[in-house]
Scaffold this motif. Structure first.
Motif, PDB file in Angstrom:
ATOM      1  N   GLU A   9       0.855  -1.183   0.000  1.00 14.08           N
ATOM      2  CA  GLU A   9       0.000   0.000   0.000  1.00 14.08           C
ATOM      3  C   GLU A   9       0.893   1.236   0.000  1.00 14.08           C
ATOM      4  N   TYR A  10       0.680   2.105  -0.955  1.00 13.40           N
ATOM      5  CA  TYR A  10       1.460   3.340  -1.027  1.00 13.40           C
ATOM      6  C   TYR A  10       0.730   4.437  -0.267  1.00 13.40           C
ATOM      7  N   ILE A  11       1.413   5.052   0.689  1.00 10.29           N
ATOM      8  CA  ILE A  11       0.852   6.148   1.471  1.00 10.29           C
ATOM      9  C   ILE A  11       1.449   7.446   0.930  1.00 10.29           C
ATOM     10  N   PRO A  12       0.667   8.263   0.224  1.00  9.96           N
ATOM     11  CA  PRO A  12       1.226   9.474  -0.393  1.00  9.96           C
ATOM     12  C   PRO A  12       1.588  10.542   0.639  1.00  9.96           C
ATOM     13  N   ILE A  13       2.550  11.360   0.292  1.00  9.29           N
ATOM     14  CA  ILE A  13       2.843  12.511   1.140  1.00  9.29           C
ATOM     15  C   ILE A  13       1.708  13.519   0.956  1.00  9.29           C
ATOM     16  N   THR A  14       1.218  14.056   2.030  1.00  8.77           N
ATOM     17  CA  THR A  14       0.080  14.971   1.971  1.00  8.77           C
ATOM     18  C   THR A  14       0.569  16.416   1.991  1.00  8.77           C
ATOM     19  N   PRO A  15      -0.287  17.361   1.596  1.00 11.57           N
ATOM     20  CA  PRO A  15       0.122  18.775   1.633  1.00 11.57           C
ATOM     21  C   PRO A  15       0.607  19.226   3.009  1.00 11.57           C
ATOM     22  N   ILE A  16      -0.012  18.721   4.078  1.00 13.68           N
ATOM     23  CA  ILE A  16       0.412  19.182   5.408  1.00 13.68           C
ATOM     24  C   ILE A  16       1.750  18.571   5.828  1.00 13.68           C
ATOM     25  N   ASP A  17       2.232  17.580   5.077  1.00 13.13           N
ATOM     26  CA  ASP A  17       3.539  16.992   5.375  1.00 13.13           C
ATOM     27  C   ASP A  17       4.656  17.608   4.548  1.00 13.13           C
ATOM     28  N   GLN A  18       4.309  18.296   3.476  1.00  8.93           N
ATOM     29  CA  GLN A  18       5.326  18.772   2.547  1.00  8.93           C
ATOM     30  C   GLN A  18       6.200  19.871   3.130  1.00  8.93           C
ATOM     31  N   ASN A  19       5.595  20.799   3.825  1.00  7.47           N
ATOM     32  CA  ASN A  19       6.358  21.895   4.439  1.00  7.47           C
ATOM     33  C   ASN A  19       6.106  21.867   5.939  1.00  7.47           C
ATOM     34  N   GLN A  20       6.850  21.010   6.600  1.00  6.78           N
ATOM     35  CA  GLN A  20       6.583  20.760   8.015  1.00  6.78           C
ATOM     36  C   GLN A  20       6.838  22.002   8.868  1.00  6.78           C
ATOM     37  N   SER A  21       5.916  22.234   9.790  1.00  2.79           N
ATOM     38  CA  SER A  21       6.055  23.327  10.742  1.00  2.79           C
ATOM     39  C   SER A  21       5.848  22.757  12.139  1.00  2.79           C
ATOM     40  N   GLN A  22       5.942  23.607  13.137  1.00  2.40           N
ATOM     41  CA  GLN A  22       5.743  23.147  14.510  1.00  2.40           C
ATOM     42  C   GLN A  22       4.298  22.702  14.750  1.00  2.40           C
ATOM     43  N   ASN A  23       3.409  23.054  13.822  1.00  3.60           N
ATOM     44  CA  ASN A  23       1.996  22.693  13.980  1.00  3.60           C
ATOM     45  C   ASN A  23       1.572  21.504  13.122  1.00  3.60           C
ATOM     46  N   THR A  24       2.514  20.930  12.386  1.00  2.00           N
ATOM     47  CA  THR A  24       2.155  19.864  11.451  1.00  2.00           C
ATOM     48  C   THR A  24       1.488  18.692  12.152  1.00  2.00           C
ATOM     49  N   GLN A  25       1.994  18.296  13.314  1.00  2.00           N
ATOM     50  CA  GLN A  25       1.417  17.137  13.993  1.00  2.00           C
ATOM     51  C   GLN A  25      -0.013  17.433  14.463  1.00  2.00           C
ATOM     52  N   TYR A  26      -0.273  18.671  14.873  1.00  2.00           N
ATOM     53  CA  TYR A  26      -1.648  19.050  15.226  1.00  2.00           C
ATOM     54  C   TYR A  26      -2.571  18.854  14.027  1.00  2.00           C
ATOM     55  N   LEU A  27      -2.105  19.271  12.863  1.00  2.00           N
ATOM     56  CA  LEU A  27      -2.915  19.183  11.653  1.00  2.00           C
ATOM     57  C   LEU A  27      -3.122  17.735  11.229  1.00  2.00           C
ATOM     58  N   ARG A  28      -2.115  16.906  11.418  1.00  2.00           N
ATOM     59  CA  ARG A  28      -2.251  15.481  11.070  1.00  2.00           C
ATOM     60  C   ARG A  28      -3.311  14.811  11.931  1.00  2.00           C
ATOM     61  N   VAL A  29      -3.329  15.130  13.205  1.00  2.00           N
ATOM     62  CA  VAL A  29      -4.329  14.541  14.107  1.00  2.00           C
ATOM     63  C   VAL A  29      -5.731  15.002  13.700  1.00  2.00           C
ATOM     64  N   LEU A  30      -5.860  16.281  13.354  1.00  2.00           N
ATOM     65  CA  LEU A  30      -7.149  16.806  12.913  1.00  2.00           C
ATOM     66  C   LEU A  30      -7.604  16.114  11.627  1.00  2.00           C
ATOM     67  N   ALA A  31      -6.665  15.909  10.700  1.00  2.00           N
ATOM     68  CA  ALA A  31      -6.996  15.235   9.446  1.00  2.00           C
ATOM     69  C   ALA A  31      -7.418  13.796   9.699  1.00  2.00           C
ATOM     70  N   ARG A  32      -6.800  13.162  10.668  1.00  2.00           N
ATOM     71  CA  ARG A  32      -7.211  11.785  10.987  1.00  2.00           C
ATOM     72  C   ARG A  32      -8.636  11.775  11.543  1.00  2.00           C
ATOM     73  N   TYR A  33      -8.951  12.723  12.397  1.00  2.00           N
ATOM     74  CA  TYR A  33     -10.316  12.810  12.927  1.00  2.00           C
ATOM     75  C   TYR A  33     -11.309  13.022  11.790  1.00  2.00           C
ATOM     76  N   PHE A  34     -10.911  13.799  10.810  1.00  2.00           N
ATOM     77  CA  PHE A  34     -11.776  14.097   9.670  1.00  2.00           C
ATOM     78  C   PHE A  34     -12.017  12.845   8.817  1.00  2.00           C
ATOM     79  N   TYR A  35     -10.966  12.067   8.570  1.00  2.00           N
ATOM     80  CA  TYR A  35     -11.062  10.942   7.644  1.00  2.00           C
ATOM     81  C   TYR A  35     -11.391   9.600   8.305  1.00  2.00           C
TER      82      TYR A  35
END
Length: 205
Positions: A9-35
């Motif tokens: 299974e290929y897991i693509p790099i997402t837009p929120i992973d491309q330019n990592q910031s100090q808030n990237t992990q917050y956004l990943r958790v939110l995206a997981r809740y969404f999906y």
């Protein structure tokens, strides 16, 4: 590979992973809740280490669930940027963090494209190909990486190296051209140890 019986299974790099910031992990958790329908508001609160009363959690959930109503935008409709901004502002208030315009734009792009959902929903496929950042928080029996990707004197790649190594429960395999091995040997030698006592090395190069 799938035709040969390997459930890759290929897991693509997402837009929120491309330019990592100090808030990237917050956004990943939110995206997981969404999906991920199995990832509840209580899982999200725990991931964020928030101490909220049940009534506050319900209010938080109401805020985030509004996001599900505006994504994806229906064909022919204009995306409700004002509503999205209000949701992000409320979300920021709960976390007490400030999201940059870049953070918000990357989140919007990630939630707008269903093909990124696979990066946030756990699957039972045995073999996964993904970025190191996407692997954070996950564990695998065996992890395979490329030694050329890791300069152990560079802070960023060293952090990624740490994530790679700590994802494996049983074995880490580094495909190398001697670049990685020479770095590891140097670190071991600096600590007055013998390299051969720490790992097995296969190959002639």
């Amino acid at each position: 590979m799938n035709n040969l019986g390997f459930d890759f299974e290929y897991i693509p790099i997402t837009p929120i992973d491309q330019n990592q910031s100090q808030n990237t992990q917050y956004l990943r958790v939110l995206a997981r809740y969404f999906y991920d329908d199995n990832f509840t508001i209580f899982d999200l609160v725990e991931e964020y280490h928030l101490e909220l009363k049940r009534s506050e959690i319900e209010k938080f959930q109401n805020v985030l669930d509004q996001m599900k109503s505006i994504f994806p935008a229906k064909e022919g409709e204009i995306f409700d940027d004002l509503k999205f901004s209000e949701i992000i502002q409320s979300f920021s208030n709960y976390l007490e963090v400030i999201f940059s315009e870049s953070d918000i734009s990357q989140l919007k792009e990630t939630l707008s494209n269903q093909r990124f959902s696979v990066a946030f929903i756990p699957s039972n496929n045995k073999y996964k190909i993904m970025t190191i950042f996407a692997a954070k928080g996950l564990e695998f029996d065996q992890v395979i990486g490329f030694g050329k990707d890791y300069n152990l004197t560079n802070r960023d790649t060293n952090n990624n190296h740490y994530v790679l190594i700590t994802r494996a429960k049983e074995k880490v395999i580094l495909i190398d051209n001697n670049y990685y091995k020479s770095q590891v040997d140097s670190v071991i030698a600096q600590n007055h140890r013998e390299p051969n006592n720490f790992y097995r090395y296969y190959g002639n190069s």
